[in-house]
Enzyme design. Structure first.
Site, PDB file in Angstrom:
ATOM      1  N   GLY A   1       0.798  -0.894  -0.249  1.00  0.00           N
ATOM      2  CA  GLY A   1       0.118   0.037   0.292  1.00  0.00           C
ATOM      3  C   GLY A   1       1.096   1.140  -0.472  1.00  0.00           C
ATOM      4  O   GLY A   1       1.755   1.432   1.037  1.00  0.00           O
ATOM      5  N   LEU A   2       0.652   1.740  -0.851  1.00  0.00           N
ATOM      6  CA  LEU A   2       1.766   3.042  -1.461  1.00  0.00           C
ATOM      7  C   LEU A   2       0.836   4.658  -1.036  1.00  0.00           C
ATOM      8  O   LEU A   2       0.030   4.425  -2.060  1.00  0.00           O
ATOM      9  CB  LEU A   2       2.115   2.859  -2.525  1.00  0.00           C
ATOM     10  CG  LEU A   2       3.641   2.018  -3.032  1.00  0.00           C
ATOM     11  CD1 LEU A   2       3.751   1.834  -4.378  1.00  0.00           C
ATOM     12  CD2 LEU A   2       4.431   2.143  -1.647  1.00  0.00           C
ATOM     13  N   SER A   3       1.482   5.750  -0.089  1.00  0.00           N
ATOM     14  CA  SER A   3       0.426   6.901   0.376  1.00  0.00           C
ATOM     15  C   SER A   3       1.318   7.670  -0.513  1.00  0.00           C
ATOM     16  O   SER A   3       0.629   9.005  -0.510  1.00  0.00           O
ATOM     17  CB  SER A   3       0.604   7.010   1.764  1.00  0.00           C
ATOM     18  OG  SER A   3       1.949   7.223   2.134  1.00  0.00           O
TER      19      SER A   3
ATOM     20  N   ASP B   1       7.599   6.233   4.235  1.00  0.00           N
ATOM     21  CA  ASP B   1       7.652   5.159   5.160  1.00  0.00           C
ATOM     22  C   ASP B   1       7.117   4.029   3.943  1.00  0.00           C
ATOM     23  O   ASP B   1       7.798   3.805   3.535  1.00  0.00           O
ATOM     24  CB  ASP B   1       6.176   5.195   6.001  1.00  0.00           C
ATOM     25  CG  ASP B   1       7.314   6.032   7.785  1.00  0.00           C
ATOM     26  OD1 ASP B   1       8.214   5.964   7.589  1.00  0.00           O
ATOM     27  OD2 ASP B   1       5.777   7.210   8.058  1.00  0.00           O
ATOM     28  N   SER B   2       5.716   4.369   3.316  1.00  0.00           N
ATOM     29  CA  SER B   2       5.550   2.848   2.304  1.00  0.00           C
ATOM     30  C   SER B   2       6.358   3.511   1.600  1.00  0.00           C
ATOM     31  O   SER B   2       6.774   2.135   0.670  1.00  0.00           O
ATOM     32  CB  SER B   2       3.603   3.735   1.762  1.00  0.00           C
ATOM     33  OG  SER B   2       4.143   4.866   1.339  1.00  0.00           O
TER      34      SER B   2
ATOM     35  N   CYS C   1     -10.497   3.510   9.239  1.00  0.00           N
ATOM     36  CA  CYS C   1     -10.168   3.555   7.772  1.00  0.00           C
ATOM     37  C   CYS C   1      -9.137   2.537   7.837  1.00  0.00           C
ATOM     38  O   CYS C   1      -9.758   1.899   6.294  1.00  0.00           O
ATOM     39  CB  CYS C   1      -9.852   4.822   7.990  1.00  0.00           C
ATOM     40  SG  CYS C   1      -8.965   5.162   6.100  1.00  0.00           S
TER      41      CYS C   1
ATOM     42  N   GLY D   1       3.597   0.968   5.193  1.00  0.00           N
ATOM     43  CA  GLY D   1       4.414   1.262   6.436  1.00  0.00           C
ATOM     44  C   GLY D   1       4.350   1.505   7.067  1.00  0.00           C
ATOM     45  O   GLY D   1       5.044   2.476   7.800  1.00  0.00           O
TER      46      GLY D   1
ATOM     47  N   CYS E   1      -5.750  12.859   7.592  1.00  0.00           N
ATOM     48  CA  CYS E   1      -5.822  13.361   5.776  1.00  0.00           C
ATOM     49  C   CYS E   1      -6.627  14.477   5.355  1.00  0.00           C
ATOM     50  O   CYS E   1      -6.641  15.155   5.012  1.00  0.00           O
ATOM     51  CB  CYS E   1      -5.878  11.811   4.908  1.00  0.00           C
ATOM     52  SG  CYS E   1      -6.941  11.509   5.045  1.00  0.00           S
TER      53      CYS E   1
END
Length: 351
Positions: free
Chosen positions: A7-9, A13-14, A94, A119, A193
């Site tokens: 999972g990439l934000s 970290d990710s 979430c 991450g 967010c």
């Protein structure tokens, strides 16, 4: 070759989680959830950074439109909670309903992969004696995010990898620089967010809840001032009350029926116990008798000794060793045994 969906934000970290697994020989696929429009780490800017990272690593990148899911499970959840005078915690909700479960389902159905990674700073291990997957705090206690992950199911924990759980944030930054990632110096997100996208929680809520003025009263009912809407306040709040008083005042409760914000001195915001609902047991199965715990009622609060007493209907009573400040309905109570996360739930009421 082991395949894993990360999972990439778009944050550091990710990015490092994906790059580290790639370096270790994993067949990495990047996955970004499109949660909302606007500038937040997990939205438009984040998607661009995540796509660039995947180009740098030469790995596939998928974007899943999760806006309807986010609207239903987070936006509606927050607005409904604040309108009822509670302060919901969106992050754990979430993680359970929007991110980890749906990510794993997408990875399985669309990518033929049953392993996901993020991450987050936390650690997961399997206990062969109990057959359960256990969660532990991250090595870096300042970055530990297990509090927000308490609601993950055993199915998810069996399939998730947290590559950063055994390292510090500074080590992550160093790795990002060593990997030559463009996100190495990216500022860290400091807020939810939704707050980042809208400027403040109040600005976000004002789009859905019309300001409804009412009285700010003390615990005897004496009017001390006016408020602009109870959804602008939370239990334990001291700043922004707009009341001149000889000593600091704190929000003690929110009376939806009377549309009143009730304030008092600091001692009035200390509670000896609370009731918790919607429990999720992680590292142990649900106990049938009282157990000693260390509980956190906010992300940044220190764990405090307490006793958990099981109740019917997946609820529990938590009796604190000493009265605790700022216990708030809608927030998560998460309990530990040392670094091991035992379980958690949503605070229902205090007494």
């Amino acid at each position: 070759m082991n395949k894993v969906v990360v999972g990439l934000s778009g944050g550091v970290d990710s990015s490092v989680a994906a790059a580290a697994l790639h370096r270790q020989g994993y067949d990495v696929v990047g996955l970004t959830l499109w949660l909302m429009k606007g500038k937040g780490q997990c939205c438009s800017e984040g998607m661009v950074d995540a796509a660039q990272l995947c180009e740098e690593l030469e790995i596939p990148h998928h974007i899943v439109d999760s806006r309807d899911l986010f609207e239903k499970n987070i936006v509606d959840y927050l607005v409904g909670g604040y309108s009822q005078g509670i302060t919901p915690l969106p992050c754990s909700q979430c993680n359970r309903a929007v991110k980890f479960g749906p990510m794993l389902a997408y990875a399985r159905k669309e990518l033929g992969c049953d392993r996901i990674a993020t991450g987050h700073y936390a650690r997961v291990s399997h206990n062969p004696d109990t057959g359960r997957y256990e969660m532990h705090r991250a090595i870096d206690r300042n970055k530990d995010q297990s509090y927000f992950l308490y609601d993950l199911s055993q199915e998810v924990l069996a399939r998730v990898v947290f590559p950063l759980g055994n390292q510090t944030k500074q080590e992550t930054r160093t790795m990002a620089a060593e990997f030559g990632l463009h996100t190495a110096e990216k500022p860290e997100s400091q807020d939810l967010c939704l707050v980042e996208a809208h400027g403040s929680m109040q600005t976000f809520l004002d789009q859905f809840l019309a300001p409804k003025e009412g009285d700010i009263v003390d615990q005897s009912g004496r009017v001390l001032g006016r408020h602009t809407g109870i959804h602008h306040y939370t239990i334990g709040q001291r700043k922004g009350l707009g009341i001149a008083a000889p000593h600091p005042l704190y929000v003690v409760s929110l009376d939806v029926g009377r549309n009143q914000v009730v304030v008092g001195d600091r001692s009035a915001v200390h509670f000896p116990e609370c009731t918790v609902q919607r429990l999720n047991w992680v590292s142990i199965s649900a106990p049938s008798t009282p157990i000693p715990i260390e509980v956190q009622v906010r992300y940044r609060t220190k764990p405090t000794p307490a006793t958990l007493i099981p109740l019917e209907n997946n609820r529990a009573r938590i009796v604190f060793e000493e009265p605790l400040f700022g216990v708030t309905p809608g927030q998560a109570a998460v309990w530990y045994e040392g670094d091991r996360l035992l379980g958690g739930g949503i605070i229902e009421r205090m007494s």
